[in-house]
Structures are given as C-alpha cells and as structure tokens.
Design a protein around this motif. Structure first.
Motif, PDB file in Angstrom:
ATOM      1  N   TYR A  45      18.329 -50.664  -7.634  1.00 16.30           N
ATOM      2  CA  TYR A  45      19.711 -50.367  -8.013  1.00 16.30           C
ATOM      3  C   TYR A  45      20.697 -51.083  -7.091  1.00 16.30           C
ATOM      4  N   CYS A  46      20.454 -51.016  -5.788  1.00 16.55           N
ATOM      5  CA  CYS A  46      21.352 -51.665  -4.822  1.00 16.55           C
ATOM      6  C   CYS A  46      21.354 -53.180  -5.001  1.00 16.55           C
ATOM      7  N   THR A  47      20.190 -53.742  -5.274  1.00 19.52           N
ATOM      8  CA  THR A  47      20.099 -55.198  -5.468  1.00 19.52           C
ATOM      9  C   THR A  47      20.860 -55.632  -6.710  1.00 19.52           C
ATOM     10  N   ILE A  48      20.677 -54.913  -7.807  1.00 18.55           N
ATOM     11  CA  ILE A  48      21.400 -55.234  -9.051  1.00 18.55           C
ATOM     12  C   ILE A  48      22.903 -55.062  -8.852  1.00 18.55           C
ATOM     13  N   LEU A  49      23.291 -53.985  -8.170  1.00 17.65           N
ATOM     14  CA  LEU A  49      24.708 -53.732  -7.909  1.00 17.65           C
ATOM     15  C   LEU A  49      25.333 -54.865  -7.116  1.00 17.65           C
ATOM     16  N   TYR A  50      24.604 -55.374  -6.120  1.00 16.57           N
ATOM     17  CA  TYR A  50      25.150 -56.452  -5.303  1.00 16.57           C
ATOM     18  C   TYR A  50      25.236 -57.760  -6.093  1.00 16.57           C
ATOM     19  N   ILE A  51      24.258 -58.018  -6.943  1.00 15.06           N
ATOM     20  CA  ILE A  51      24.302 -59.225  -7.781  1.00 15.06           C
ATOM     21  C   ILE A  51      25.506 -59.170  -8.719  1.00 15.06           C
ATOM     22  N   ILE A  52      25.798 -57.995  -9.252  1.00 11.54           N
ATOM     23  CA  ILE A  52      26.982 -57.837 -10.120  1.00 11.54           C
ATOM     24  C   ILE A  52      28.253 -58.131  -9.334  1.00 11.54           C
ATOM     25  N   ARG A  53      28.305 -57.666  -8.079  1.00 12.38           N
ATOM     26  CA  ARG A  53      29.459 -57.959  -7.228  1.00 12.38           C
ATOM     27  C   ARG A  53      29.619 -59.456  -7.005  1.00 12.38           C
ATOM     28  N   LEU A  54      28.495 -60.142  -6.791  1.00 16.74           N
ATOM     29  CA  LEU A  54      28.544 -61.591  -6.592  1.00 16.74           C
ATOM     30  C   LEU A  54      29.071 -62.295  -7.835  1.00 16.74           C
ATOM     31  N   ARG A  73      21.840 -66.873 -11.314  1.00 14.98           N
ATOM     32  CA  ARG A  73      20.950 -66.819 -12.478  1.00 14.98           C
ATOM     33  C   ARG A  73      19.493 -66.918 -12.054  1.00 14.98           C
ATOM     34  N   LEU A  74      19.206 -67.786 -11.091  1.00 17.66           N
ATOM     35  CA  LEU A  74      17.835 -67.920 -10.589  1.00 17.66           C
ATOM     36  C   LEU A  74      17.371 -66.640  -9.898  1.00 17.66           C
ATOM     37  N   ARG A  75      18.268 -66.004  -9.163  1.00 22.40           N
ATOM     38  CA  ARG A  75      17.911 -64.755  -8.483  1.00 22.40           C
ATOM     39  C   ARG A  75      17.650 -63.635  -9.489  1.00 22.40           C
ATOM     40  N   ILE A  76      18.471 -63.590 -10.518  1.00 30.22           N
ATOM     41  CA  ILE A  76      18.264 -62.577 -11.556  1.00 30.22           C
ATOM     42  C   ILE A  76      16.935 -62.811 -12.266  1.00 30.22           C
ATOM     43  N   LYS A  77      16.638 -64.075 -12.564  1.00 29.38           N
ATOM     44  CA  LYS A  77      15.387 -64.414 -13.237  1.00 29.38           C
ATOM     45  C   LYS A  77      14.186 -64.023 -12.394  1.00 29.38           C
ATOM     46  N   PHE A  78      14.266 -64.329 -11.096  1.00 30.33           N
ATOM     47  CA  PHE A  78      13.144 -64.000 -10.214  1.00 30.33           C
ATOM     48  C   PHE A  78      12.999 -62.493 -10.047  1.00 30.33           C
ATOM     49  N   SER A 126      10.109 -57.602 -10.988  1.00 26.94           N
ATOM     50  CA  SER A 126      10.109 -56.207 -11.429  1.00 26.94           C
ATOM     51  C   SER A 126       9.046 -55.974 -12.494  1.00 26.94           C
ATOM     52  N   PHE A 127       8.922 -56.933 -13.410  1.00 26.82           N
ATOM     53  CA  PHE A 127       7.907 -56.802 -14.456  1.00 26.82           C
ATOM     54  C   PHE A 127       6.511 -56.840 -13.853  1.00 26.82           C
ATOM     55  N   GLN A 128       6.293 -57.778 -12.921  1.00 31.19           N
ATOM     56  CA  GLN A 128       4.983 -57.885 -12.266  1.00 31.19           C
ATOM     57  C   GLN A 128       4.603 -56.590 -11.563  1.00 31.19           C
ATOM     58  N   LEU A 129       5.521 -56.050 -10.780  1.00 25.62           N
ATOM     59  CA  LEU A 129       5.217 -54.858  -9.994  1.00 25.62           C
ATOM     60  C   LEU A 129       5.148 -53.613 -10.869  1.00 25.62           C
TER      61      LEU A 129
END
Length: 330
Positions: free
Chosen positions: A210-219, A231-236, A241-244
């Motif tokens: 949640y914190c990671t997604i929130l910070y990406i939205i801020r960026l 975009r690359l960070r979101i893709k990775f 997330s899918f892998q884990l």
C-alpha cells in the motif's frame, strides 16, 4: 473419535502413493531449482540488482522447504491428530521427529518471511516518505526479529508432546504397527503461534504494498520522475506481486485443508496424502513463475534452448503477432 472418519484402505491413502508421488515431484523439481538459482545468480540484470539477494534468499528457502517436505521427511500425517511418522531419508538417521517438524515448519515460515522481505525491499528502494528515516534505522533489526521468532516459537512445543500411546483416529492395523510421533494433544498454542505469524506477515506485506503504491501515485502527480521510469517500476512491482502471490498461495492453499481437518475434526488419509504431494510442488510452480513473469529471466531461459527450438518459437510468435495485427485491422 473424529466426527467424520474415512479409514485409509485404497492406494491414494497408502504410504506407497505418498512416497512415489513426492519422489517423482522432487526429481522434477530439483533441476528446476538449480536452473532458477543459476538464472538469478548469473542472469539478473543491473536494473534488478537491488532485489537479487532477496531473490536468492527466497529461492534458497523454497528449495529447503520443498526438499525437507518431499525428500528428507515425507510426513505420513494422521490429522486431525497432530501425529504421523516420516517416510523420508531422515527416518533412517535416528533424528528425533520433533526436529523434523521444526525443519519443515521452520522452512515454511522462512519462505513466507522471505516473501515479506522482498516487499519491504521494494518499499525501501522506491519510497521516500518523511518518516522513512526512522524505518531505515530499525529495518534490519525488524527482519532479524522475524527470523528469530520463527524458530523460538518451536521451543515450547517440545514440552507439549503427550504420551505416545494416546488414541489416534480410525487407522489400519498396518499404520498402528508403526511407531507414530505425536506432536501434541492440545493444539491451541500451535495454531495460535503459527497462525499469528502468518497473519502478521500478510498484514505487513499489504502495508508495504500500500505504501509503495501510494508513493508511486505521488510521484505521478508531482512529475518528479520521468513517466518511463515510473512505468517500469509499476510494471516490475506488478510482476513481483504476481510472482509472490503465486508463491504464497500455492503454499497456503494446500495447508488450508490441514487446518480444516484440525478445526473440524475430519480425518481422510487420501486427501492428506494428496495435500502433501501438492505442497511438494510448491517450489516447482514458484520457480517457473519467477522465470516466466520477469522478462530478463524469461529471455535467459529462451537463450538456453537449442537453436532449432528457438527458431520454431520465434516463428510461432511472429505468426501470432501477424494474426493479431490482421484481426485488429478488421
């Protein structure tokens, strides 16, 4: 006596089925584990270097867990009683069954903690909240604490082992003739100790996500970073997330039956054997998910294939792209 009891009389309920199935799965999984470890160590690109050691750590514990369950111990369980006996190679070494339990369940916990550590690593790399400097000071101690507690919770269990002559569910005479190890008669502590570890780990993982997604939205809103990098960070992060999620789900799903068996006092040796076999497949599924979900690893595997196979796959992919293009135009 369990409320529901299905005596083990057919092949699926036998030692032979459990041993054969786990041996076959282990024989297939080991080359996959070696391949996965090789790709992580030697084919991880610089762009993924920050997560490389975490992948190695996760893969190592997956390997330990799979082999402890499907080769070293192969537990023939008699749930809902926390009882059974090993069929694996450690059965011939004289090692106490209690330590086999610690090996399997401890490795299982370490896999889940390693998954949590990967999400924390993403949070630490990507996020820069004003309060993160406080987290940076304690993050190593936080992780060490998790790994330590995962082992310390087993210490009280040794003093909870009951009289080995306690009554077990409707077993065949052949099974009763074998010395059965009984972990506990009152499983309250075991369920709460292991369950709280799982619940805490899942909750913490969601907090980091949640914190990671929130910070990406801020960026994205602040435009402090290029859209390509974001975009690359979101893709990775999505791929990770899918892998884990696959790693966790394929481990937890079979264990859910064991929990159901304990909570509802249900005994079915067929289902229990199948559960152990499916749990042994966890590492195989996890390894190939990791390879195919991340493009650099997928390409590394592709380059290892014989040239003839590569050309055949390239031709097939080219034909699919052309067919997709024609369909889009129509």
């Amino acid at each position: 006596m369990p409320l529901t009891c299905t005596p083990p009389t057919d092949y699926l309920a036998s030692e032979a089925f459990l041993t054969l199935s786990t041996h076959i799965i282990t024989a297939i999984s080991m080359p996959a584990h070696v391949l996965g470890l090789y790709i992580i160590l030697y084919k991880t690109p610089k762009a993924m270097s920050s997560v490389k050691n975490y992948f190695v750590n996760l893969h190592f514990w997956i390997l330990i867990y799979d082999n402890s369950l499907g080769f070293l111990t192969i537990p023939y369980l008699s749930l809902p009683c926390m009882a059974g006996y090993p069929l694996g190679v450690l059965n011939y070494t004289g090692i106490n069954e209690y330590y086999m339990v610690v090996l399997v369940l401890g490795a299982c916990e370490y896999v889940l903690i390693s998954v949590l550590a990967v999400f924390e690593n993403r949070f630490d790399i990507i996020c820069d909240f004003s309060w993160k400097r406080y987290w940076t000071k304690v993050r190593k101690a936080w992780l060490v604490t998790h790994y330590s507690i995962a082992i310390l919770i087993f210490i009280p269990m040794k003093s909870m082992m009951p009289d080995p002559e306690m009554t077990l569910p409707c077993l065949t005479d052949e099974i009763r003739a074998v010395p059965v190890f009984i972990l506990t008669e009152d499983y309250t502590y075991h369920i709460y100790a292991l369950g709280s570890q799982l619940f805490t780990g899942v909750l913490e993982s969601w907090v980091f996500i949640y914190c990671t997604i929130l910070y990406i939205i801020r960026l994205l809103k602040s435009k402090r970073m290029s859209s390509t990098t974001i975009r690359l960070r979101i893709k990775f992060l999505t791929a990770l997330s899918f892998q884990l999620a696959v790693v966790t789900a394929f481990m937890v799903a079979p264990l859910t039956y064991s929990l159901y068996s304990i909570m509802f006092d249900y005994y079915n040796q067929r289902f229990q054997n199948i559960t152990i076999a499916l749990e042994t497949m966890h590492g195989l599924v996890s390894t190939f998910t990791m390879i195919f979900i991340h493009h650099p690893y997928r390409m590394a595997l592709f380059e290892m294939l014989p040239e003839r196979v590569r050309k055949m796959l390239e031709t097939k992919n080219r034909e699919q792209r052309i067919a997709s293009s024609l369909t889009t135009r129509i």
